[in-house]
Design a protein around this motif. Structure first.
Motif, PDB file in Angstrom:
ATOM      1  N   UNK A 145       0.842  -1.200   0.000  1.00 10.76           N
ATOM      2  CA  UNK A 145       0.000   0.000   0.000  1.00 10.76           C
ATOM      3  C   UNK A 145       0.878   1.250   0.000  1.00 10.76           C
ATOM      4  N   UNK A 146       1.953   1.184   0.781  1.00 10.32           N
ATOM      5  CA  UNK A 146       2.864   2.319   0.821  1.00 10.32           C
ATOM      6  C   UNK A 146       3.492   2.548  -0.545  1.00 10.32           C
ATOM      7  N   UNK A 147       3.842   1.452  -1.204  1.00 10.95           N
ATOM      8  CA  UNK A 147       4.425   1.584  -2.545  1.00 10.95           C
ATOM      9  C   UNK A 147       3.429   2.198  -3.535  1.00 10.95           C
ATOM     10  N   UNK A 148       2.175   1.771  -3.426  1.00 13.43           N
ATOM     11  CA  UNK A 148       1.136   2.321  -4.327  1.00 13.43           C
ATOM     12  C   UNK A 148       0.933   3.803  -4.053  1.00 13.43           C
ATOM     13  N   UNK A 149       0.940   4.167  -2.794  1.00 11.75           N
ATOM     14  CA  UNK A 149       0.778   5.575  -2.451  1.00 11.75           C
ATOM     15  C   UNK A 149       1.932   6.397  -3.003  1.00 11.75           C
ATOM     16  N   UNK A 150       3.134   5.865  -2.845  1.00 11.09           N
ATOM     17  CA  UNK A 150       4.295   6.584  -3.368  1.00 11.09           C
ATOM     18  C   UNK A 150       4.236   6.680  -4.892  1.00 11.09           C
ATOM     19  N   UNK A 151       3.779   5.592  -5.503  1.00 11.14           N
ATOM     20  CA  UNK A 151       3.664   5.596  -6.974  1.00 11.14           C
ATOM     21  C   UNK A 151       2.627   6.601  -7.444  1.00 11.14           C
ATOM     22  N   UNK A 152       1.487   6.641  -6.785  1.00 12.49           N
ATOM     23  CA  UNK A 152       0.432   7.582  -7.148  1.00 12.49           C
ATOM     24  C   UNK A 152       0.900   9.015  -6.909  1.00 12.49           C
ATOM     25  N   UNK A 153       1.589   9.199  -5.817  1.00 11.80           N
ATOM     26  CA  UNK A 153       2.104  10.536  -5.516  1.00 11.80           C
ATOM     27  C   UNK A 153       3.112  10.974  -6.565  1.00 11.80           C
ATOM     28  N   UNK A 154       3.935  10.040  -6.966  1.00 10.07           N
ATOM     29  CA  UNK A 154       4.924  10.346  -7.998  1.00 10.07           C
ATOM     30  C   UNK A 154       4.239  10.705  -9.325  1.00 10.07           C
ATOM     31  N   UNK A 155       3.191   9.965  -9.652  1.00 19.28           N
ATOM     32  CA  UNK A 155       2.447  10.248 -10.883  1.00 19.28           C
ATOM     33  C   UNK A 155       1.807  11.636 -10.833  1.00 19.28           C
ATOM     34  N   UNK A 156       1.268  11.956  -9.681  1.00 16.34           N
ATOM     35  CA  UNK A 156       0.639  13.274  -9.533  1.00 16.34           C
ATOM     36  C   UNK A 156       1.684  14.382  -9.674  1.00 16.34           C
ATOM     37  N   UNK A 157       2.839  14.152  -9.091  1.00 13.23           N
ATOM     38  CA  UNK A 157       3.900  15.152  -9.197  1.00 13.23           C
ATOM     39  C   UNK A 157       4.336  15.326 -10.649  1.00 13.23           C
ATOM     40  N   UNK A 158       4.499  14.214 -11.359  1.00 12.68           N
ATOM     41  CA  UNK A 158       4.907  14.294 -12.764  1.00 12.68           C
ATOM     42  C   UNK A 158       3.817  14.963 -13.613  1.00 12.68           C
ATOM     43  N   UNK A 159       2.559  14.585 -13.342  1.00  8.89           N
ATOM     44  CA  UNK A 159       1.454  15.178 -14.107  1.00  8.89           C
ATOM     45  C   UNK A 159       1.393  16.685 -13.880  1.00  8.89           C
ATOM     46  N   UNK A 160       1.618  17.074 -12.620  1.00  2.00           N
ATOM     47  CA  UNK A 160       1.612  18.505 -12.295  1.00  2.00           C
ATOM     48  C   UNK A 160       2.753  19.222 -13.002  1.00  2.00           C
ATOM     49  N   UNK A 161       3.894  18.590 -13.046  1.00  2.00           N
ATOM     50  CA  UNK A 161       5.032  19.194 -13.750  1.00  2.00           C
ATOM     51  C   UNK A 161       4.748  19.339 -15.250  1.00  2.00           C
ATOM     52  N   UNK A 162       4.102  18.333 -15.815  1.00  2.00           N
ATOM     53  CA  UNK A 162       3.744  18.417 -17.245  1.00  2.00           C
ATOM     54  C   UNK A 162       2.772  19.582 -17.489  1.00  2.00           C
ATOM     55  N   UNK A 163       1.843  19.765 -16.546  1.00  2.00           N
ATOM     56  CA  UNK A 163       0.883  20.867 -16.675  1.00  2.00           C
ATOM     57  C   UNK A 163       1.609  22.199 -16.619  1.00  2.00           C
TER      58      UNK A 163
END
Length: 276
Positions: A20-38
């Motif tokens: 679960x911790x790994x999934x949270x970190x992965x989702x957080x990482x995706x959100x950070x990357x998506x925000x950077x792309x925006x």
């Protein structure tokens, strides 16, 4: 055996927690990357580089579809550039991915504005209604809704008039067709041809009109009739002159007879006039 079960349970719980911790970190990482792309996309838009900006926004959407900023910002950019079809497409994607009422309110509000630009007033009414469902306190959306309703009503009236005009045009065409059919049934040309045909029947073998021939024959008969009467020869009296002369002689004879009778009474004899 019991201790083994407890150990396994602890290990599984720890492993699940770690996953679960790994999934949270992965989702957080995706959100950070998506925000950077925006952010990168926004900078490219400011530089009027819309093609590259679209690529960055697409990356943001692929990394984290829940981040609607990519589609929303790209749609808003197309709206500013009056590319309404593309803007509408992007904002609809943003509305499908959004779970926030505030985001949905902004998205449907902008969709309504795009539809108004395209003169799709009835659809704009529904879009502004959706925006108010997510934020009933927005006065600007409520004002736009009122304008959209007026536009939709006017378009409905214009459409009704257009349909009425089409019906009138169809009725006029129908009347014209009926008139043409009546004219075909009573074509003056046909009547003229019939009269001509009848006139041709009245012509004689030489091609002259029969009426003219009849007039000529009548005149000829009259001339023949006059020819049948004996014409007075030079030095002779005409029949009328003879008639008048006979009447004069009768009158004269009556006078002579009266005179003779008178002479008889006196005893004097007179010679009678000779007959003519």
């Amino acid at each position: 055996m019991r201790k083994l079960l407890i150990i396994c349970t602890v290990l599984m719980t720890t492993l699940s927690f770690a996953q679960d911790k790994d999934k949270e970190r992965e989702e957080k990482l995706k959100l950070e990357k998506a925000t950077n792309y925006v952010y990168e996309g926004n900078e490219l838009v400011d530089a009027d580089n819309y093609i590259s900006a679209e690529m960055e926004y697409r990356k943001a959407i692929s990394k984290a579809p829940s981040v609607v900023a990519g589609s929303y910002n790209l749609g808003s950019t197309y709206y500013e550039k009056e590319n309404y079809d593309e803007a509408l497409y992007r904002l609809k994607l943003a509305a499908d991915n959004s779970e926030s009422k505030e985001e949905k309110h902004k998205i449907f509000h902008n969709i309504g504005n795009i539809l108004m630009k395209q003169d799709l007033c009835e659809m704009a009414v529904e879009s502004f209604k959706n925006a108010l469902r997510n934020n009933p306190t927005d006065d600007e959306t409520r004002y736009n809704l009122a304008i959209a309703k007026q536009c939709a009503e006017q378009q409905k009236k214009d459409q009704d008039k257009e349909e009425e005009k089409k019906d009138e045009d169809k009725e006029d065409e129908k009347k014209d067709e009926e008139k043409k059919e009546d004219e075909k049934k009573q074509d003056p040309k046909d009547e003229g041809d019939q009269d001509k045909k009848e006139g041709d029947d009245e012509k004689d073998e030489e091609g002259k009109p029969k009426d003219e021939k009849d007039k000529g024959e009548g005149k000829e008969k009259e001339d023949n009739k006059q020819k049948g009467k004996p014409k007075p020869k030079p030095g002779q009296l005409s029949p009328q002159q003879i008639k008048n002369l006979l009447e004069a002689m009768n009158n004269q004879e009556q006078k002579v007879q009266e005179k003779i009778n008178a002479d008889k009474q006196k005893g004097v004899k007179v010679k009678p006039e000779k007959d003519w």
